[in-house]
Scaffold this motif. Structure first.
Motif, short mmCIF file in Angstrom:
data_model
loop_
_atom_site.label_atom_id
_atom_site.label_comp_id
_atom_site.label_asym_id
_atom_site.label_seq_id
_atom_site.Cartn_x
_atom_site.Cartn_y
_atom_site.Cartn_z
N GLN A 187 -0.10 -3.97 -18.19
CA GLN A 187 1.20 -3.39 -17.88
C GLN A 187 1.20 -1.87 -17.98
N TRP A 188 0.30 -1.32 -18.75
CA TRP A 188 0.24 0.14 -18.92
C TRP A 188 -0.10 0.86 -17.63
N LEU A 189 -0.63 0.15 -16.62
CA LEU A 189 -0.95 0.76 -15.33
C LEU A 189 0.25 0.83 -14.37
N GLU A 190 1.34 0.14 -14.73
CA GLU A 190 2.50 0.11 -13.85
C GLU A 190 3.09 1.50 -13.68
N HIS A 191 3.28 1.89 -12.44
CA HIS A 191 3.86 3.20 -12.08
C HIS A 191 3.07 4.38 -12.64
N LYS A 192 1.77 4.23 -12.76
CA LYS A 192 0.95 5.32 -13.31
C LYS A 192 0.11 6.02 -12.24
N ILE A 193 -0.35 5.29 -11.23
CA ILE A 193 -1.21 5.88 -10.20
C ILE A 193 -0.41 5.93 -8.90
N PRO A 194 -0.22 7.12 -8.34
CA PRO A 194 0.53 7.21 -7.08
C PRO A 194 -0.10 6.35 -5.99
N PRO A 195 0.71 5.62 -5.23
CA PRO A 195 0.17 4.76 -4.17
C PRO A 195 -0.79 5.46 -3.20
N PRO A 196 -0.55 6.72 -2.80
CA PRO A 196 -1.55 7.36 -1.93
C PRO A 196 -2.92 7.51 -2.61
N VAL A 197 -2.91 7.68 -3.92
CA VAL A 197 -4.18 7.77 -4.65
C VAL A 197 -4.87 6.40 -4.65
N VAL A 198 -4.09 5.35 -4.85
CA VAL A 198 -4.66 3.99 -4.78
C VAL A 198 -5.27 3.78 -3.39
N GLY A 199 -4.53 4.16 -2.35
CA GLY A 199 -5.04 4.03 -0.99
C GLY A 199 -6.32 4.82 -0.79
N ALA A 200 -6.36 6.04 -1.30
CA ALA A 200 -7.56 6.88 -1.15
C ALA A 200 -8.75 6.26 -1.89
N LEU A 201 -8.53 5.74 -3.09
CA LEU A 201 -9.61 5.10 -3.84
C LEU A 201 -10.14 3.87 -3.12
N VAL A 202 -9.23 3.08 -2.58
CA VAL A 202 -9.66 1.91 -1.81
C VAL A 202 -10.42 2.36 -0.57
N GLY A 203 -9.95 3.42 0.09
CA GLY A 203 -10.63 3.95 1.26
C GLY A 203 -12.04 4.41 0.95
#
Length: 153
Positions: A2-18
């Motif tokens: 739960q500590w990860l909730e709302h912690k990493i901006p979605p564009p950053v998640v997208g960039a990491l996945v990319g």
């Protein structure tokens, strides 16, 4: 986690996945598409992505509510018009289409695992926590909205 909730901006998640998609591309079978077909398909997917992203941002701006996904508790309006009649999360849908375009461009099968991984991560760590906040802020109005409009597409 739960500590990860709302912690990493979605564009950053997208960039990491990319980046992960780019790293795994050489290790699987190639996608047999002509370069011109790949470029056209990727361009169409990017256009769809930008349409969702821009429409979502403009709707938030018009409603004068926060666009910061890390602070949903600051939402001052429930946006339900425009693109929000098609999906409750157009900006996340846009990022997913960008990742699909990237997978097509990479021209390999393994990168196509990226968009579903993105969807799972964003749903768990961003959307579900956002939905709890929006339900608390907007009550029955939000519950009715979720009954009418899908989370993704």
């Amino acid at each position: 986690m739960q500590w990860l909730e709302h912690k990493i901006p979605p564009p950053v998640v997208g960039a990491l996945v990319g980046v992960a998609m780019w790293l795994v591309a050489p290790f699987g079978p190639a996608l047999a598409l002509a370069a011109s077909t790949r470029y056209v398909a990727a361009a169409v997917l990017i256009a769809v992505a930008l349409a969702f992203d821009i429409a979502g941002l403009l709707a938030f701006r018009a409603s004068r509510t926060t666009i910061n996904p890390l602070t949903p508790e600051r939402a001052s309006a429930l946006v339900t018009g425009g693109v929000y009649r098609i999906t409750r999360n157009p900006m996340y849908v846009g990022l997913c289409f960008m990742l699909l375009a990237w997978a097509v461009h990479l021209s390999a099968w393994l990168p196509f695992l990226g968009p579903p991984i993105y969807v799972l991560c964003i749903t768990r760590y961003q959307i579900l926590p956002e939905e709890r906040v929006l339900r608390r802020l907007f009550g029955e109005q939000y519950v009715q909205y979720t009954a009418r409009v899908r989370r993704w597409l």
